[in-house]
Design a protein around this motif. Sequence first.
Motif, PDB file in Angstrom:
ATOM      1  N   UNK A   1      25.740  -3.555  80.762  1.00  0.00           N
ATOM      2  CA  UNK A   1      24.712  -2.907  79.973  1.00  0.00           C
ATOM      3  C   UNK A   1      24.531  -1.468  80.461  1.00  0.00           C
ATOM      4  N   UNK A   2      24.490  -1.291  81.757  1.00  0.00           N
ATOM      5  CA  UNK A   2      24.320   0.042  82.338  1.00  0.00           C
ATOM      6  C   UNK A   2      25.472   0.950  81.912  1.00  0.00           C
ATOM      7  N   UNK A   3      26.699   0.441  81.979  1.00  0.00           N
ATOM      8  CA  UNK A   3      27.872   1.229  81.593  1.00  0.00           C
ATOM      9  C   UNK A   3      27.793   1.645  80.118  1.00  0.00           C
ATOM     10  N   UNK A   4      27.321   0.757  79.273  1.00  0.00           N
ATOM     11  CA  UNK A   4      27.216   1.057  77.845  1.00  0.00           C
ATOM     12  C   UNK A   4      26.214   2.169  77.595  1.00  0.00           C
ATOM     13  N   UNK A   5      25.058   2.095  78.223  1.00  0.00           N
ATOM     14  CA  UNK A   5      24.024   3.107  78.027  1.00  0.00           C
ATOM     15  C   UNK A   5      24.471   4.455  78.583  1.00  0.00           C
ATOM     16  N   UNK A   7      27.668   5.554  79.161  1.00  0.00           N
ATOM     17  CA  UNK A   7      29.045   5.955  78.912  1.00  0.00           C
ATOM     18  C   UNK A   7      29.190   7.406  78.441  1.00  0.00           C
ATOM     19  N   UNK A   8      28.224   7.917  77.730  1.00  0.00           N
ATOM     20  CA  UNK A   8      28.310   9.300  77.259  1.00  0.00           C
ATOM     21  C   UNK A   8      27.975  10.310  78.347  1.00  0.00           C
ATOM     22  N   UNK A   9      27.455   9.834  79.487  1.00  0.00           N
ATOM     23  CA  UNK A   9      27.036  10.729  80.555  1.00  0.00           C
ATOM     24  C   UNK A   9      28.022  10.763  81.714  1.00  0.00           C
ATOM     25  N   UNK A  10      29.035   9.900  81.679  1.00  0.00           N
ATOM     26  CA  UNK A  10      30.034   9.879  82.745  1.00  0.00           C
ATOM     27  C   UNK A  10      31.145  10.849  82.427  1.00  0.00           C
ATOM     28  N   UNK A  11      31.461  11.655  83.408  1.00  0.00           N
ATOM     29  CA  UNK A  11      32.610  12.546  83.296  1.00  0.00           C
ATOM     30  C   UNK A  11      33.411  12.374  84.577  1.00  0.00           C
ATOM     31  N   UNK A  12      34.706  12.361  84.414  1.00  0.00           N
ATOM     32  CA  UNK A  12      35.558  12.288  85.592  1.00  0.00           C
ATOM     33  C   UNK A  12      35.714  13.715  86.104  1.00  0.00           C
ATOM     34  N   UNK A  48      19.214   5.885  88.831  1.00  0.00           N
ATOM     35  CA  UNK A  48      18.469   7.116  88.536  1.00  0.00           C
ATOM     36  C   UNK A  48      18.926   7.703  87.199  1.00  0.00           C
ATOM     37  N   UNK A  49      20.256   7.723  86.954  1.00  0.00           N
ATOM     38  CA  UNK A  49      20.765   8.224  85.667  1.00  0.00           C
ATOM     39  C   UNK A  49      20.294   7.337  84.523  1.00  0.00           C
ATOM     40  N   UNK A  50      20.307   6.032  84.755  1.00  0.00           N
ATOM     41  CA  UNK A  50      19.859   5.090  83.732  1.00  0.00           C
ATOM     42  C   UNK A  50      18.386   5.309  83.408  1.00  0.00           C
ATOM     43  N   UNK A  51      17.570   5.477  84.423  1.00  0.00           N
ATOM     44  CA  UNK A  51      16.143   5.717  84.207  1.00  0.00           C
ATOM     45  C   UNK A  51      15.896   7.008  83.438  1.00  0.00           C
ATOM     46  N   UNK A  52      16.630   8.064  83.778  1.00  0.00           N
ATOM     47  CA  UNK A  52      16.480   9.336  83.048  1.00  0.00           C
ATOM     48  C   UNK A  52      16.907   9.185  81.600  1.00  0.00           C
ATOM     49  N   UNK A  53      17.995   8.456  81.388  1.00  0.00           N
ATOM     50  CA  UNK A  53      18.549   8.295  80.045  1.00  0.00           C
ATOM     51  C   UNK A  53      17.628   7.439  79.179  1.00  0.00           C
ATOM     52  N   UNK A  54      17.169   6.328  79.724  1.00  0.00           N
ATOM     53  CA  UNK A  54      16.370   5.402  78.918  1.00  0.00           C
ATOM     54  C   UNK A  54      14.936   5.876  78.737  1.00  0.00           C
TER      55      UNK A  54
END
Length: 59
Positions: A1-5, A7-12, A48-54
């Motif tokens: 679920x975390x990866x799905x939410x 996915x648009x914020x991950x950059x290699x 932390x990224x998940x909390x900011x995003x959601x």
Amino acid sequence: MCQTVLQDFYRVDAEWIAEHRGIAEAVLNGDRTLVEGLVSDHAEGALARLNRTTASISV
């Protein structure tokens, strides 16, 4: 679920690669204490990224 939410914020990038490489190297070296610390840091960063995003999502 975390990866799905997130996915648009991950950059290699170099930082992402270094973080994952560090975890892999600690595993390969059998350094359990370092692995636990690095994985914990990694999970806290993702949370932390998940909390900011959601925070901006209304349900």
